[in-house]
Design a protein around this motif. Structure first.
Motif, PDB file in Angstrom:
ATOM      1  N   THR A  78       0.833  -1.208   0.000  1.00  0.00           N
ATOM      2  CA  THR A  78       0.000   0.000   0.000  1.00  0.00           C
ATOM      3  C   THR A  78       0.864   1.253   0.000  1.00  0.00           C
ATOM      4  O   THR A  78       0.623   2.194  -0.766  1.00  0.00           O
ATOM      5  CB  THR A  78      -0.936  -0.007   1.222  1.00  0.00           C
ATOM      6  OG1 THR A  78      -1.822  -1.131   1.127  1.00  0.00           O
ATOM      7  CG2 THR A  78      -1.758   1.277   1.293  1.00  0.00           C
ATOM      8  N   ALA A  79       1.890   1.280   0.845  1.00  0.00           N
ATOM      9  CA  ALA A  79       2.777   2.447   0.914  1.00  0.00           C
ATOM     10  C   ALA A  79       3.501   2.659  -0.413  1.00  0.00           C
ATOM     11  O   ALA A  79       3.660   3.801  -0.870  1.00  0.00           O
ATOM     12  CB  ALA A  79       3.777   2.273   2.051  1.00  0.00           C
ATOM     13  N   THR A  80       3.923   1.568  -1.046  1.00  0.00           N
ATOM     14  CA  THR A  80       4.598   1.664  -2.346  1.00  0.00           C
ATOM     15  C   THR A  80       3.642   2.223  -3.398  1.00  0.00           C
ATOM     16  O   THR A  80       4.025   3.086  -4.207  1.00  0.00           O
ATOM     17  CB  THR A  80       5.110   0.281  -2.772  1.00  0.00           C
ATOM     18  OG1 THR A  80       6.070  -0.186  -1.809  1.00  0.00           O
ATOM     19  CG2 THR A  80       5.769   0.326  -4.147  1.00  0.00           C
ATOM     20  N   PHE A  81       2.402   1.734  -3.388  1.00  0.00           N
ATOM     21  CA  PHE A  81       1.391   2.220  -4.328  1.00  0.00           C
ATOM     22  C   PHE A  81       1.144   3.719  -4.148  1.00  0.00           C
ATOM     23  O   PHE A  81       1.122   4.484  -5.114  1.00  0.00           O
ATOM     24  CB  PHE A  81       0.091   1.440  -4.122  1.00  0.00           C
ATOM     25  CG  PHE A  81      -1.079   1.986  -4.886  1.00  0.00           C
ATOM     26  CD1 PHE A  81      -1.182   1.796  -6.257  1.00  0.00           C
ATOM     27  CD2 PHE A  81      -2.083   2.691  -4.235  1.00  0.00           C
ATOM     28  CE1 PHE A  81      -2.267   2.315  -6.972  1.00  0.00           C
ATOM     29  CE2 PHE A  81      -3.165   3.196  -4.932  1.00  0.00           C
ATOM     30  CZ  PHE A  81      -3.255   3.006  -6.311  1.00  0.00           C
ATOM     31  N   LEU A  82       0.997   4.166  -2.900  1.00  0.00           N
ATOM     32  CA  LEU A  82       0.727   5.579  -2.642  1.00  0.00           C
ATOM     33  C   LEU A  82       1.918   6.452  -3.035  1.00  0.00           C
ATOM     34  O   LEU A  82       1.731   7.547  -3.580  1.00  0.00           O
ATOM     35  CB  LEU A  82       0.389   5.790  -1.164  1.00  0.00           C
ATOM     36  CG  LEU A  82      -0.907   5.149  -0.667  1.00  0.00           C
ATOM     37  CD1 LEU A  82      -1.156   5.505   0.785  1.00  0.00           C
ATOM     38  CD2 LEU A  82      -2.089   5.564  -1.523  1.00  0.00           C
ATOM     39  N   PRO A 184      -6.922 -10.041  -2.940  1.00  0.00           N
ATOM     40  CA  PRO A 184      -6.575 -10.650  -4.223  1.00  0.00           C
ATOM     41  C   PRO A 184      -6.206  -9.672  -5.335  1.00  0.00           C
ATOM     42  O   PRO A 184      -6.176 -10.072  -6.498  1.00  0.00           O
ATOM     43  CB  PRO A 184      -7.855 -11.402  -4.596  1.00  0.00           C
ATOM     44  CG  PRO A 184      -8.945 -10.540  -4.040  1.00  0.00           C
ATOM     45  CD  PRO A 184      -8.394  -9.994  -2.750  1.00  0.00           C
ATOM     46  N   ASN A 185      -5.936  -8.427  -5.035  1.00  0.00           N
ATOM     47  CA  ASN A 185      -5.499  -7.498  -6.071  1.00  0.00           C
ATOM     48  C   ASN A 185      -4.111  -7.927  -6.568  1.00  0.00           C
ATOM     49  O   ASN A 185      -3.164  -7.973  -5.775  1.00  0.00           O
ATOM     50  CB  ASN A 185      -5.431  -6.076  -5.515  1.00  0.00           C
ATOM     51  CG  ASN A 185      -5.170  -5.028  -6.585  1.00  0.00           C
ATOM     52  OD1 ASN A 185      -4.761  -5.339  -7.690  1.00  0.00           O
ATOM     53  ND2 ASN A 185      -5.397  -3.770  -6.240  1.00  0.00           N
ATOM     54  N   PRO A 186      -3.962  -8.237  -7.850  1.00  0.00           N
ATOM     55  CA  PRO A 186      -2.631  -8.625  -8.342  1.00  0.00           C
ATOM     56  C   PRO A 186      -1.605  -7.506  -8.223  1.00  0.00           C
ATOM     57  O   PRO A 186      -0.410  -7.746  -8.385  1.00  0.00           O
ATOM     58  CB  PRO A 186      -2.883  -9.024  -9.799  1.00  0.00           C
ATOM     59  CG  PRO A 186      -4.173  -8.374 -10.172  1.00  0.00           C
ATOM     60  CD  PRO A 186      -4.979  -8.309  -8.904  1.00  0.00           C
ATOM     61  N   MET A 187      -2.069  -6.289  -7.921  1.00  0.00           N
ATOM     62  CA  MET A 187      -1.148  -5.174  -7.673  1.00  0.00           C
ATOM     63  C   MET A 187      -0.117  -5.547  -6.604  1.00  0.00           C
ATOM     64  O   MET A 187       1.064  -5.204  -6.709  1.00  0.00           O
ATOM     65  CB  MET A 187      -1.943  -3.950  -7.216  1.00  0.00           C
ATOM     66  CG  MET A 187      -1.104  -2.775  -6.779  1.00  0.00           C
ATOM     67  SD  MET A 187      -0.409  -1.871  -8.161  1.00  0.00           S
ATOM     68  CE  MET A 187      -1.923  -1.188  -8.854  1.00  0.00           C
ATOM     69  N   MET A 188      -0.547  -6.276  -5.577  1.00  0.00           N
ATOM     70  CA  MET A 188       0.376  -6.650  -4.507  1.00  0.00           C
ATOM     71  C   MET A 188       1.459  -7.582  -5.040  1.00  0.00           C
ATOM     72  O   MET A 188       2.626  -7.490  -4.647  1.00  0.00           O
ATOM     73  CB  MET A 188      -0.375  -7.313  -3.359  1.00  0.00           C
ATOM     74  CG  MET A 188       0.525  -7.666  -2.178  1.00  0.00           C
ATOM     75  SD  MET A 188      -0.417  -8.169  -0.741  1.00  0.00           S
ATOM     76  CE  MET A 188       0.905  -8.627   0.385  1.00  0.00           C
ATOM     77  N   PHE A 189       1.070  -8.477  -5.960  1.00  0.00           N
ATOM     78  CA  PHE A 189       2.048  -9.402  -6.519  1.00  0.00           C
ATOM     79  C   PHE A 189       3.005  -8.675  -7.455  1.00  0.00           C
ATOM     80  O   PHE A 189       4.201  -8.966  -7.485  1.00  0.00           O
ATOM     81  CB  PHE A 189       1.343 -10.525  -7.270  1.00  0.00           C
ATOM     82  CG  PHE A 189       0.679 -11.530  -6.371  1.00  0.00           C
ATOM     83  CD1 PHE A 189       0.419 -11.250  -5.045  1.00  0.00           C
ATOM     84  CD2 PHE A 189       0.304 -12.765  -6.855  1.00  0.00           C
ATOM     85  CE1 PHE A 189      -0.193 -12.168  -4.217  1.00  0.00           C
ATOM     86  CE2 PHE A 189      -0.309 -13.698  -6.034  1.00  0.00           C
ATOM     87  CZ  PHE A 189      -0.560 -13.404  -4.706  1.00  0.00           C
ATOM     88  N   ARG A 190       2.485  -7.716  -8.214  1.00  0.00           N
ATOM     89  CA  ARG A 190       3.356  -6.982  -9.129  1.00  0.00           C
ATOM     90  C   ARG A 190       4.381  -6.150  -8.362  1.00  0.00           C
ATOM     91  O   ARG A 190       5.536  -6.049  -8.762  1.00  0.00           O
ATOM     92  CB  ARG A 190       2.507  -6.106 -10.056  1.00  0.00           C
ATOM     93  CG  ARG A 190       1.622  -6.936 -10.986  1.00  0.00           C
ATOM     94  CD  ARG A 190       1.054  -6.107 -12.123  1.00  0.00           C
ATOM     95  NE  ARG A 190       0.138  -6.906 -12.916  1.00  0.00           N
ATOM     96  CZ  ARG A 190      -1.186  -6.811 -12.870  1.00  0.00           C
ATOM     97  NH1 ARG A 190      -1.746  -5.921 -12.077  1.00  0.00           N
ATOM     98  NH2 ARG A 190      -1.949  -7.581 -13.609  1.00  0.00           N
ATOM     99  N   SER A 191       3.950  -5.558  -7.251  1.00  0.00           N
ATOM    100  CA  SER A 191       4.912  -4.792  -6.449  1.00  0.00           C
ATOM    101  C   SER A 191       5.937  -5.722  -5.819  1.00  0.00           C
ATOM    102  O   SER A 191       7.106  -5.353  -5.665  1.00  0.00           O
ATOM    103  CB  SER A 191       4.187  -3.963  -5.381  1.00  0.00           C
ATOM    104  OG  SER A 191       3.500  -4.782  -4.461  1.00  0.00           O
TER     105      SER A 191
END
Length: 258
Positions: A78-82, A184-191
């Motif tokens: 989450t912190a990386t995304f923000l 299950p957001n693949p965003m977590m896997f991509r990060s």
């Protein structure tokens, strides 16, 4: 078998490596094999309460030696995304050290006045005052982010309301849905892939849940292994409209794959 070469590994924690604080047989040996062979890997968890250091210490007490830098939580994702969305931004955070530490390390300022984001994580001490403040900030225009959609979490006494349940309260009061970053957001896997400089074509995901680990792994383009030591029984696999690449009894079956 798909015949793909696996150079990097992502693995869930609860139900794959540990169960109620005890190492699942084969888990210490699997992690040791990854480290011995120099395979890039991350242990993934939707738990946003603890820091990587905290979780490394908890795993060590179970006999599993995982370096702090090899743990990736929904709070870190989450912190990386923000930080990518609004570098150097501000947030009103509801959560514990795992979330606030990750936000600080990403260069975020924590404030309860005019933040860019309201960020909801997991905590064992949800405050009505804090939730009320979050509702007012979201209604005033702060963007609403949550670390993960899990509605309950485990405890010795039984299930506890978790991030998704509290997010539903804020949504009911504001009409605003959060963006969930964790599984299950693949965003977590991509990060996670970016964190270890891995490519999806040569990375595998090990998980115990079809509705989070496996589906997100598939959507991220990973080879997927479902283990039967956690939340999913063998007869439940066919209830889903998607299938893992492999179903194995436990992580012990994957040591030779390393």
């Amino acid at each position: 078998m798909t015949g793909r070469t696996i150079d990097c590994w992502l693995t869930d924690m609860d139900g794959v490596l540990v169960h109620e604080g005890q190492a699942i047989p084969g888990a210490p040996e699997f992690i040791a094999a990854l480290r011995r062979e120099g395979r890039p890997f991350l242990v993934l968890t939707n738990n946003s309460i603890f820091t990587g250091r905290d979780l490394a210490a908890r795993l060590a007490r179970s006999g599993i030696d995982v370096p702090e830098e090899s743990i990736w939580t929904s709070a870190m994702a989450t912190a990386t995304f923000l930080a990518d969305q609004v570098p150097g931004g501000s947030a009103y955070a509801i959560g514990e050290a795992g979330l606030t530490t990750a936000l600080h390390e990403a260069g975020y300022t924590l404030t309860d006045t005019g933040p860019d984001y309201v960020v909801l994580g997991e905590t064992r001490t949800y405050s009505f005052e804090a939730i009320t403040r979050a509702v007012r900030l979201v209604r005033d225009g702060a963007r609403f982010i949550a670390t993960n959609p899990d509605t309950t979490g485990p405890s010795a006494e039984g299930p506890l309301p978790a991030t998704g349940a509290v997010a539903a309260m804020i949504t009911a009061a504001t009409g605003r849905q959060p963006y969930y970053v964790g599984k299950p957001n693949p965003m977590m896997f991509r990060s996670a892939l970016n964190r270890i400089d891995a490519h999806s074509e040569a990375t595998a995901m090990i998980g115990d849940r079809m509705d989070t680990d496996v589906v997100a792994g598939i959507e991220a383009g990973l080879e997927t292994f479902l283990v039967l030591t956690g939340s999913t029984a063998a007869h439940e696999v066919d209830r889903h409209p998607f299938r893992p690449s492999h179903v194995v009894d436990s992580i012990a079956d994957l040591i030779e794959r390393v």
